[in-house]
Design a protein around this motif. Structure first.
Motif, PDB file in Angstrom:
ATOM      1  N   TYR A 115     104.932  78.200  17.843  1.00  0.00           N
ATOM      2  CA  TYR A 115     104.906  79.052  16.655  1.00  0.00           C
ATOM      3  C   TYR A 115     106.214  79.009  15.871  1.00  0.00           C
ATOM      4  CZ  TYR A 115     100.319  81.008  17.584  1.00  0.00           C
ATOM      5  OH  TYR A 115      98.964  81.155  17.748  1.00  0.00           O
ATOM      6  N   ARG A 116     107.257  78.469  16.450  1.00  0.00           N
ATOM      7  CA  ARG A 116     108.477  78.248  15.678  1.00  0.00           C
ATOM      8  C   ARG A 116     108.280  77.091  14.697  1.00  0.00           C
ATOM      9  NH1 ARG A 116     112.069  78.434  19.737  1.00  0.00           N
ATOM     10  NH2 ARG A 116     112.409  76.196  19.961  1.00  0.00           N
ATOM     11  N   TYR A 117     107.396  76.151  15.060  1.00  0.00           N
ATOM     12  CA  TYR A 117     107.125  75.007  14.202  1.00  0.00           C
ATOM     13  C   TYR A 117     105.927  75.218  13.277  1.00  0.00           C
ATOM     14  CZ  TYR A 117     110.280  72.167  17.094  1.00  0.00           C
ATOM     15  OH  TYR A 117     111.382  71.655  17.739  1.00  0.00           O
ATOM     16  N   PHE A 118     104.902  75.917  13.753  1.00  0.00           N
ATOM     17  CA  PHE A 118     103.648  76.020  13.014  1.00  0.00           C
ATOM     18  C   PHE A 118     103.142  77.465  12.968  1.00  0.00           C
ATOM     19  CE2 PHE A 118     103.672  71.900  15.288  1.00  0.00           C
ATOM     20  CZ  PHE A 118     103.780  71.057  14.188  1.00  0.00           C
ATOM     21  N   ARG A 119     102.559  77.852  11.818  1.00  0.00           N
ATOM     22  CA  ARG A 119     102.035  79.210  11.684  1.00  0.00           C
ATOM     23  C   ARG A 119     100.697  79.375  12.390  1.00  0.00           C
ATOM     24  NH1 ARG A 119     100.685  80.971   6.471  1.00  0.00           N
ATOM     25  NH2 ARG A 119     100.170  78.798   6.024  1.00  0.00           N
ATOM     26  N   THR A 120      99.868  78.337  12.363  1.00  0.00           N
ATOM     27  CA  THR A 120      98.530  78.412  12.946  1.00  0.00           C
ATOM     28  C   THR A 120      98.253  77.136  13.736  1.00  0.00           C
ATOM     29  OG1 THR A 120      97.385  77.300  11.111  1.00  0.00           O
ATOM     30  CG2 THR A 120      97.749  79.685  10.898  1.00  0.00           C
ATOM     31  N   LYS A 121      97.187  77.168  14.535  1.00  0.00           N
ATOM     32  CA  LYS A 121      96.832  75.975  15.310  1.00  0.00           C
ATOM     33  C   LYS A 121      96.443  74.833  14.376  1.00  0.00           C
ATOM     34  CE  LYS A 121      91.968  77.320  15.923  1.00  0.00           C
ATOM     35  NZ  LYS A 121      90.902  77.639  16.907  1.00  0.00           N
ATOM     36  N   GLU A 122      95.799  75.134  13.248  1.00  0.00           N
ATOM     37  CA  GLU A 122      95.398  74.075  12.306  1.00  0.00           C
ATOM     38  C   GLU A 122      96.608  73.436  11.634  1.00  0.00           C
ATOM     39  OE1 GLU A 122      91.955  76.715  12.988  1.00  0.00           O
ATOM     40  OE2 GLU A 122      93.994  77.128  12.261  1.00  0.00           O
ATOM     41  N   ASP A 123      97.640  74.235  11.369  1.00  0.00           N
ATOM     42  CA  ASP A 123      98.853  73.687  10.757  1.00  0.00           C
ATOM     43  C   ASP A 123      99.511  72.628  11.631  1.00  0.00           C
ATOM     44  OD1 ASP A 123      98.759  75.118   8.416  1.00  0.00           O
ATOM     45  OD2 ASP A 123     100.078  76.716   9.097  1.00  0.00           O
ATOM     46  N   ALA A 124      99.204  72.652  12.917  1.00  0.00           N
ATOM     47  CA  ALA A 124      99.840  71.702  13.834  1.00  0.00           C
ATOM     48  C   ALA A 124      99.511  70.259  13.510  1.00  0.00           C
ATOM     49  CB  ALA A 124      99.438  72.018  15.276  1.00  0.00           C
ATOM     50  N   GLY A 162      89.108  61.381  13.826  1.00  0.00           N
ATOM     51  CA  GLY A 162      88.594  62.432  14.690  1.00  0.00           C
ATOM     52  C   GLY A 162      88.705  63.799  14.053  1.00  0.00           C
ATOM     53  N   LEU A 163      89.833  64.063  13.385  1.00  0.00           N
ATOM     54  CA  LEU A 163      90.018  65.352  12.730  1.00  0.00           C
ATOM     55  C   LEU A 163      89.013  65.555  11.601  1.00  0.00           C
ATOM     56  CD1 LEU A 163      93.911  65.483  12.574  1.00  0.00           C
ATOM     57  CD2 LEU A 163      92.429  67.083  13.804  1.00  0.00           C
ATOM     58  N   LEU A 164      88.790  64.514  10.820  1.00  0.00           N
ATOM     59  CA  LEU A 164      87.838  64.629   9.716  1.00  0.00           C
ATOM     60  C   LEU A 164      86.426  64.900  10.234  1.00  0.00           C
ATOM     61  CD1 LEU A 164      89.227  61.858   7.377  1.00  0.00           C
ATOM     62  CD2 LEU A 164      88.926  64.253   6.770  1.00  0.00           C
ATOM     63  N   ARG A 165      86.095  64.333  11.356  1.00  0.00           N
ATOM     64  CA  ARG A 165      84.772  64.578  11.930  1.00  0.00           C
ATOM     65  C   ARG A 165      84.661  65.980  12.518  1.00  0.00           C
ATOM     66  NH1 ARG A 165      83.041  58.795  14.770  1.00  0.00           N
ATOM     67  NH2 ARG A 165      82.772  57.675  12.805  1.00  0.00           N
ATOM     68  N   ALA A 166      85.795  66.577  12.881  1.00  0.00           N
ATOM     69  CA  ALA A 166      85.783  67.942  13.412  1.00  0.00           C
ATOM     70  C   ALA A 166      85.789  68.993  12.307  1.00  0.00           C
ATOM     71  CB  ALA A 166      87.000  68.154  14.324  1.00  0.00           C
ATOM     72  N   MET A 167      86.123  68.622  11.087  1.00  0.00           N
ATOM     73  CA  MET A 167      86.329  69.585  10.010  1.00  0.00           C
ATOM     74  C   MET A 167      85.094  70.368   9.573  1.00  0.00           C
ATOM     75  SD  MET A 167      89.184  67.754   7.606  1.00  0.00           S
ATOM     76  CE  MET A 167      90.786  67.351   8.325  1.00  0.00           C
ATOM     77  N   PRO A 168      83.886  69.791   9.584  1.00  0.00           N
ATOM     78  CA  PRO A 168      82.729  70.593   9.158  1.00  0.00           C
ATOM     79  C   PRO A 168      82.556  71.886   9.944  1.00  0.00           C
ATOM     80  CG  PRO A 168      82.138  68.280   9.206  1.00  0.00           C
ATOM     81  CD  PRO A 168      83.511  68.390   9.808  1.00  0.00           C
ATOM     82  N   GLY A 169      82.994  71.912  11.186  1.00  0.00           N
ATOM     83  CA  GLY A 169      82.871  73.116  11.998  1.00  0.00           C
ATOM     84  C   GLY A 169      84.105  73.994  11.972  1.00  0.00           C
ATOM     85  N   ASP A 170      85.108  73.641  11.175  1.00  0.00           N
ATOM     86  CA  ASP A 170      86.359  74.391  11.163  1.00  0.00           C
ATOM     87  C   ASP A 170      86.907  74.435   9.732  1.00  0.00           C
ATOM     88  OD1 ASP A 170      88.846  75.509  11.523  1.00  0.00           O
ATOM     89  OD2 ASP A 170      89.319  74.372  13.322  1.00  0.00           O
ATOM     90  N   PRO A 171      86.512  75.454   8.942  1.00  0.00           N
ATOM     91  CA  PRO A 171      86.979  75.534   7.554  1.00  0.00           C
ATOM     92  C   PRO A 171      88.502  75.574   7.428  1.00  0.00           C
ATOM     93  CG  PRO A 171      85.165  77.060   7.922  1.00  0.00           C
ATOM     94  CD  PRO A 171      85.545  76.517   9.266  1.00  0.00           C
ATOM     95  N   ALA A 172      89.190  76.171   8.406  1.00  0.00           N
ATOM     96  CA  ALA A 172      90.647  76.235   8.328  1.00  0.00           C
ATOM     97  C   ALA A 172      91.260  74.842   8.453  1.00  0.00           C
ATOM     98  CB  ALA A 172      91.198  77.151   9.415  1.00  0.00           C
ATOM     99  N   LEU A 173      90.652  73.996   9.271  1.00  0.00           N
ATOM    100  CA  LEU A 173      91.129  72.627   9.420  1.00  0.00           C
ATOM    101  C   LEU A 173      90.889  71.841   8.135  1.00  0.00           C
ATOM    102  CD1 LEU A 173      92.465  70.937  11.640  1.00  0.00           C
ATOM    103  CD2 LEU A 173      90.179  70.179  12.335  1.00  0.00           C
ATOM    104  N   ARG A 174      89.743  72.056   7.507  1.00  0.00           N
ATOM    105  CA  ARG A 174      89.462  71.383   6.226  1.00  0.00           C
ATOM    106  C   ARG A 174      90.446  71.860   5.156  1.00  0.00           C
ATOM    107  NH1 ARG A 174      86.147  68.188   3.711  1.00  0.00           N
ATOM    108  NH2 ARG A 174      84.925  67.833   5.589  1.00  0.00           N
ATOM    109  N   ALA A 175      90.795  73.146   5.180  1.00  0.00           N
ATOM    110  CA  ALA A 175      91.760  73.653   4.206  1.00  0.00           C
ATOM    111  C   ALA A 175      93.111  72.960   4.365  1.00  0.00           C
ATOM    112  CB  ALA A 175      91.918  75.166   4.364  1.00  0.00           C
ATOM    113  N   VAL A 176      93.495  72.669   5.598  1.00  0.00           N
ATOM    114  CA  VAL A 176      94.739  71.945   5.846  1.00  0.00           C
ATOM    115  C   VAL A 176      94.674  70.549   5.232  1.00  0.00           C
ATOM    116  CG1 VAL A 176      96.093  70.824   7.665  1.00  0.00           C
ATOM    117  CG2 VAL A 176      95.466  73.226   7.894  1.00  0.00           C
ATOM    118  N   TRP A 177      93.552  69.863   5.419  1.00  0.00           N
ATOM    119  CA  TRP A 177      93.364  68.522   4.853  1.00  0.00           C
ATOM    120  C   TRP A 177      93.525  68.542   3.335  1.00  0.00           C
ATOM    121  CZ3 TRP A 177      93.241  63.514   5.568  1.00  0.00           C
ATOM    122  CH2 TRP A 177      92.450  62.671   4.778  1.00  0.00           C
TER     123      TRP A 177
END
Length: 224
Positions: A59-68, A124-139
């Protein structure tokens, strides 16, 4: 014809900054692997433990798990923009349109194992994004930042007015994004060939920049 002044060289990052960037990238690779495997169910604690760091360090490096995953996603885009910003190596400089296509192709043609691995995790991340809007927002945030970074580079290369520069940056960035998304979505998508990401980005770049005459200017040539 007078040439625009070249931007001053950026200072070399300190050892501490380089170590911090390496740690962030290692966490990003770990996060990408876990998101690819488990999707949105992965937690920040699991990413930290798999990367060998304390949760507090995470958490010193990233605010959220998706930001990682941002350092991993941004690395290829940064390489492309840095390559585009570098002066052409010879007097026979390509047009800005050609330079955009050449550098985009290079950025999506892995030159070594780490680069190939990064492209693999991006898929792999792009294929995971449909189920994770926060991950898509990072993209989309990574590509928004890329578009902003392209503007001053294209302003220098084209000398065009601000509106035309923004249109060119938006077209080039969208070509890159769509090419990678289409490649990632394909079943058994190859890393090269006509359906590979480098070939796809060339097709997208030509289609989206075809109506932009400001890109016909020759790219800046480097010293002889």
């Amino acid at each position: 014809m007078p040439t625009a002044p070249r931007p001053a060289a950026l200072p070399r990052p300190s050892l501490t900054e380089r170590r911090r960037a390496e740690t962030q990238l290692e966490i990003a690779r770990t996060a990408a692997a876990l998101f690819t495997e488990r999707g949105a169910a992965v937690t920040a604690d699991e990413i930290a433990r798999a990367a060998g760091v304390a949760l507090r360090t995470f958490y010193r490096y990233f605010r959220t798990k998706e930001d990682a995953v941002v350092p991993l996603l941004a690395a290829g885009v940064r390489q492309w923009i840095d390559d585009l910003a570098a002066p052409a190596p010879d007097a026979d400089a390509p047009s800005v349109r050609e330079a955009l296509e050449r550098t985009a192709r290079r950025s999506l043609t892995p030159a070594d194992e780490p680069a190939a691995e990064a492209l693999h995790w991006t898929r792999g991340l792009l294929r995971a994004m449909p189920g994770d809007p926060a991950l898509r927002a990072v993209w989309h945030r990574v590509h928004h930042d890329a578009e902003e970074a392209l503007v001053p580079v294209l302003a220098r290369l084209t000398g065009a007015p601000p509106l035309e520069v923004r249109l060119a940056a938006a077209a080039a960035n969208t070509a890159m994004r769509i090419a990678v998304e289409e490649w990632a979505a394909g079943d058994e998508a190859p890393d090269d060939g006509p359906e590979g990401p480098a070939a796809l980005v060339a097709r997208c770049m030509r289609a989206l920049t075809a109506g932009l005459p400001q890109l016909e200017r020759e790219a800046e040539a480097g010293p002889a």
